[in-house]
Design a protein around this motif. Structure first.
Motif, short mmCIF file in Angstrom:
data_model
loop_
_atom_site.label_atom_id
_atom_site.label_comp_id
_atom_site.label_asym_id
_atom_site.label_seq_id
_atom_site.Cartn_x
_atom_site.Cartn_y
_atom_site.Cartn_z
N THR A 1 -7.14 4.63 8.51
CA THR A 1 -7.41 3.51 7.62
C THR A 1 -8.51 3.88 6.62
O THR A 1 -9.25 4.85 6.81
CB THR A 1 -7.85 2.28 8.41
N ASN A 2 -8.57 3.10 5.55
CA ASN A 2 -9.62 3.23 4.52
C ASN A 2 -9.64 4.62 3.90
O ASN A 2 -10.70 5.23 3.72
CB ASN A 2 -10.99 2.89 5.12
N ARG B 1 -7.91 6.10 -2.26
CA ARG B 1 -8.96 6.39 -3.23
C ARG B 1 -8.37 6.59 -4.62
O ARG B 1 -7.37 7.27 -4.80
CB ARG B 1 -9.73 7.65 -2.82
N TRP C 1 -4.07 9.13 -0.91
CA TRP C 1 -4.20 8.55 0.43
C TRP C 1 -3.84 9.61 1.47
O TRP C 1 -3.04 10.52 1.21
CB TRP C 1 -3.34 7.29 0.59
N THR D 1 -10.10 -2.50 6.69
CA THR D 1 -9.51 -1.24 6.23
C THR D 1 -9.78 -0.93 4.77
O THR D 1 -9.41 0.14 4.29
CB THR D 1 -7.99 -1.26 6.46
N GLY D 2 -10.40 -1.82 4.05
CA GLY D 2 -10.70 -1.57 2.65
C GLY D 2 -11.25 -2.81 1.98
O GLY D 2 -11.04 -3.93 2.45
N THR E 1 -13.01 -4.35 -2.12
CA THR E 1 -13.49 -4.14 -3.49
C THR E 1 -14.27 -5.38 -3.90
O THR E 1 -13.89 -6.51 -3.56
CB THR E 1 -12.34 -3.86 -4.46
N TYR F 1 -11.10 -8.08 0.66
CA TYR F 1 -11.08 -7.14 1.77
C TYR F 1 -9.81 -7.32 2.58
O TYR F 1 -9.16 -8.38 2.55
CB TYR F 1 -12.31 -7.31 2.67
N GLY G 1 -5.24 0.28 3.56
CA GLY G 1 -6.29 0.53 2.59
C GLY G 1 -6.19 -0.36 1.38
O GLY G 1 -5.12 -0.92 1.08
N ALA H 1 -8.05 -0.43 -2.71
CA ALA H 1 -8.94 0.29 -3.64
C ALA H 1 -8.77 -0.25 -5.04
O ALA H 1 -7.65 -0.55 -5.47
CB ALA H 1 -8.65 1.80 -3.61
N SER I 1 -2.97 -1.38 -2.99
CA SER I 1 -2.94 -1.63 -1.55
C SER I 1 -1.89 -0.74 -0.91
O SER I 1 -0.90 -0.38 -1.54
CB SER I 1 -2.65 -3.11 -1.26
#
Length: 812
Positions: free
Chosen positions: A14-15, A18, A27, A383-384, A386, A398, A457, A459, A469
């Motif tokens: 996860t996460n 980018r 990813w 998991t992510g 912004t 999130y 994720g 970003a 996503s």
């Protein structure tokens, strides 16, 4: 460019979603790292569908394979120093981060990949992007750590010698990488195009190491990738002492006493004095956030001397009720804000700290305001996320692994400008996109609503206006029989603040979440082509209006004034060279007749001259002169956008404005700044030819420069041909080749040129034009200290790291 993309891959971490500054989305998928690369060539097909499939390429890079040189085989470590990741893991990618632009070839972003065998490697693309085999591992950071700690083990440094076996195993522990973080862009001055590239690494010995990474493209004479350790410090605090629990040993105690820091995050830096910047490095322990203020002293040559602020050592800033399990990252919220926000997630709460660059000037103290917010009934890992600015304040988006979609848990938190939580429960657009995919998956497989969406994720794009996503879909009450080759994930790109419609903004004002000097033309082109795909009717029926709107929004994004009046370019050029102790009007390259004159007037030959010769500084000044000026920047933007509207008349189809800047700047380079060589003379001769033709186009006197013979030999047949056009060379037998856009030398051999991603213009490779021997026996370019001057070709190609006609990055 709407909707999403279905990708065949098997996710396990996860996460790891980018987005780079050039809008390349990466990813991790276990054995591979996949990269989504947008097609940015400046053309637009109005008949193409608005889908993401037609606008991107996706490649898979195998990152878990190492050569024996990259990962030497070692004997098993003892029980004290044993690591399951290093010994028996599958070397899967567990963390990825893009570097700031300028480190990789053609000034693109390099990709840092941390694998489960605790090796951190840096990857770059050595040719065209959408080909997986062109991506190569260039540097193993573990080797840099090993060399550094071996140096510290030198007996001359007063180190106590331990048992050789134990000492070797301790060295292995210190070179393992547990987490890492790139520093945000750090520049010596506002006119510096590319920043320093600093890397923070946490090893397996409770230490953090600060490394300066350099590549062959960060210096005129760069040869290979390297890393230099600037500083290392211990992060051992009371949290790492033996637990006082009654139990002998359990999992919680093992995590509490782990030998490494996690969640490294580097804040944006701000200037406190001339060439002195301050930033904050944060990391987490079991349930605490610890900060280390950093003071960065930058030299005029671009080198970084980094020292710790000893007045503020390690400090525990905030503690959580539970374990810190989610991501932690610094965010810059808005272009005008002097505040930076640190967001950290635990099991059931999120903490946000704001740091003001105006109130924190290093030794005056660190004023960080912490706020804690409950996450409700959330039970799984975040998991992510912004953080964005809205008209009413701030919005935190999130995702959790399972509960976000399936338990209808809140996925956004709205704040006032004073960071007070608002009672708003409005799902974002990316939530609706994933929810729709889940419903479609349930209907297609007749699951009657028993479907679950796992989000891996989230970003935000470089501007902060788009969000990507990554999700997978599964049955919730059935066994899922599937092989790994049939696994699928869904990459969706949606807007954060408003739906795709005709009145939507193309680009955020003042760069949005990105500083204006960090805005890349690739990110601009991505947003422009995406907007055009949703407004095809306007583009077809009223292209002039569409073009004007795009230009207006780009100027607003880059903070360019509407007028095109520039300061005197001649005055700016003279002042720039004078800052290095050079005077172009006294002895310009275009009027040199005798090399002995250059030898006598060389300011670097004077022992009392305070300014030493620095080829990197000269290339930086040359780059600034070539690219400076509001009118010139607008001209390049128009050249970048105009091919999207082929029905409109181009402002300067011949490129005469840019050509004039190139040739005049080159001919005004002080002769003392470079070594006279055969190639240098050829370049000067061709620039004189181009300038003469430009002057004749506007009926001006062209007798200032004496023309020289520019006849070239054909690589195919051996026949010669005169200089006819600046864009191409043609021999007498009709063989025709393109010319380099900066040296005007013909490009006759394969694989020796770079091509602009936007306009397709070609430029010679930096390593193709090798240093030619000087014409004179004295070799006046060689310096007394044994170094040598750069040739004019080396300086021009080092300065030309962007297309001079449209500003796009080069490939090849």
């Amino acid at each position: 460019m709407s909707g999403g993309k279905t990708v065949n891959c098997s996710l396990g971490t996860t996460n790891t979603l980018r987005w780079s500054e050039d809008c390349e989305l990466a990813w991790a998928t276990g054995d591979y790292v996949q990269i989504m690369i947008p097609k940015l060539r400046a053309k637009f097909d109005t008949a193409a569908p608005r889908s993401l499939d037609s606008a991107i390429d996706i490649i898979s890079i195998r990152t878990n394979q190492f050569t024996e040189l990259e990962y030497p085989l070692r004997r098993a470590a003892s029980a004290t120093f044993w690591s399951i990741g290093e010994e028996v893991s599958g070397s899967n990618a567990v963390a990825i981060e893009w570097s700031p632009a300028g480190l990789a070839k053609n000034k693109k972003c390099a990709l840092g990949v941390l694998t489960s065998n605790l090796i951190l490697s840096i990857w770059e693309c050595n040719s065209r992007l959408p080909v997986a085999r062109n991506w190569e591992r260039k540097l193993c950071v573990n080797h840099v750590l090993r060399e550094y700690y071996l140096g510290l083990r030198n007996p001359c440094r007063g180190q106590v010698q331990q048992d050789p076996i134990e000492d070797d195993e301790q060295l292995r522990r210190r070179q393992r990488v547990r987490s890492f973080a790139w520093s945000p862009p750090i520049r010596v001055s506002d006119k510096q195009h590319w920043s320093e590239h600093l890397l923070a690494v946490a090893n397996d010995n409770l230490e953090i190491v600060l490394i300066r990474v350099q590549s062959p493209y960060t210096s005129v004479f760069g040869q290979s990738w390297s890393g230099t350790v600037l500083k290392h410090f211990s992060v051992s605090t009371e949290r790492n002492t033996v637990s006082t629990h009654a139990r002998l040993y359990d999992m919680e105690e093992a995590v509490w006493n782990r030998s490494f820091a996690t969640n490294l995050s580097w804040s944006p830096s701000w200037k406190v004095e001339d060439r002195i910047h301050v930033s904050v490095l944060t990391f987490s322990s079991f349930n605490s956030i610890i900060i280390q203020p950093l003071r960065l002293e930058l030299t005029s040559t671009g080198g970084a001397s980094l020292t710790l602020n000893l007045e503020k050592p390690l400090e525990t800033m905030s503690s959580f009720k539970g374990r810190l399990t989610g991501p932690m990252q610094w965010e810059r919220v808005g272009p005008d804000s002097a505040d930076f926000s640190l967001v950290a997630f635990a099991q059931d709460e999120v903490k946000i700290a704001t740091l003001s660059s105006e109130r924190n000037q290093g030794s005056e103290g660190w004023d960080m305001k912490w706020r804690s917010f409950d996450l409700g009934d959330q039970w799984d890992v975040v998991t992510g996320f912004t953080l964005t600015r809205s008209l009413a304040g701030f919005v935190l988006h999130y995702t959790t692994h399972v509960s976000t979609i399936n338990d209808s848990s809140p996925s956004t938190i709205y704040f006032t400008p004073e960071w007070e939580k608002q009672d708003i429960n409005r799902p974002p657009f990316w939530y609706d996109q994933i929810k729709g995919r889940q419903s479609l998956f349930s209907s297609k497989n007749k699951l009657h609503g028993h479907a679950v969406a796992k989000i891996w994720g989230l970003a935000a794009s470089p501007f902060g206006d788009l969000v990507a996503s990554c999700a997978t879909l599964h049955p919730s009450k059935l066994m899922e029989y599937i092989i790994e080759a049939h696994d699928q994930c869904f990459i969706d790109i949606t807007r954060l603040s408003e739906p795709d419609a005709g009145r939507q903004s193309i680009l955020p004002k003042k760069g949005g979440a990105c500083q204006t000097q960090d805005v890349s033309k690739e990110a601009i082109m991505f947003n422009v082509k995406r907007w055009m795909s949703f407004n095809t009717e306007m583009v077809v029926l009223n292209p002039k209006k569409a073009m004007e709107r795009i230009m207006t929004e780009i100027q607003s994004c880059l903070c360019l004034p509407e007028g095109t009046e520039d300061e005197s370019h001649e005055d700016y050029s003279i002042a720039s060279w004078a800052s290095l102790g050079l005077h172009p009007k006294e002895n310009p390259a275009g009027q040199i007749k005798d090399v002995s004159q250059e030898f006598q007037s060389d300011p670097f030959r004077d022992s009392d001259q305070p300014t030493p010769y620095d080829a990197d500084q000269i290339a930086s000044v040359l780059r600034n002169i070539l690219l400076s000026g509001t009118a010139m920047r607008i001209q390049r933007i128009e050249s970048m956008i105009s091919p999207l509207f082929p029905t409109l008349e181009q402002v300067d189809p011949s490129g005469a404005v840019v050509l004039s800047r190139i040739v005049r700047t080159t001919l005004d380079v002080p002769s003392a700044a470079f070594e006279w060589s055969k190639i240098s003379r050829k370049i000067i001769a061709r620039h004189k030819q181009v300038l003469t033709r430009l002057l004749r186009m506007i009926d001006q006197d062209d007798s200032e420069y004496e023309l020289e013979d520019c006849t070239e030999e054909c690589w195919v047949c051996g026949e010669t041909g005169p200089f006819e056009e600046w864009e191409w060379f043609r021999c007498r037998n009709g063989h025709q080749f393109n010319r380099c856009g900066i040296t005007f030398l013909s490009i006759q051999e394969p694989f020796v040129s770079r091509t602009c991603d936007f306009c397709g213009r070609q430029y010679l490779q930096r390593n193709y034009l090798e240093r030619d021997e000087a014409d004179e026996v004295d070799q006046p370019g060689n310096l007394p200290d044994g170094r040598r001057k750069a040739t004019l070709a080396e300086l021009l190609l080092a300065a030309c790291d962007l297309c001079l006609h449209c500003g796009g990055k080069l490939a090849g």
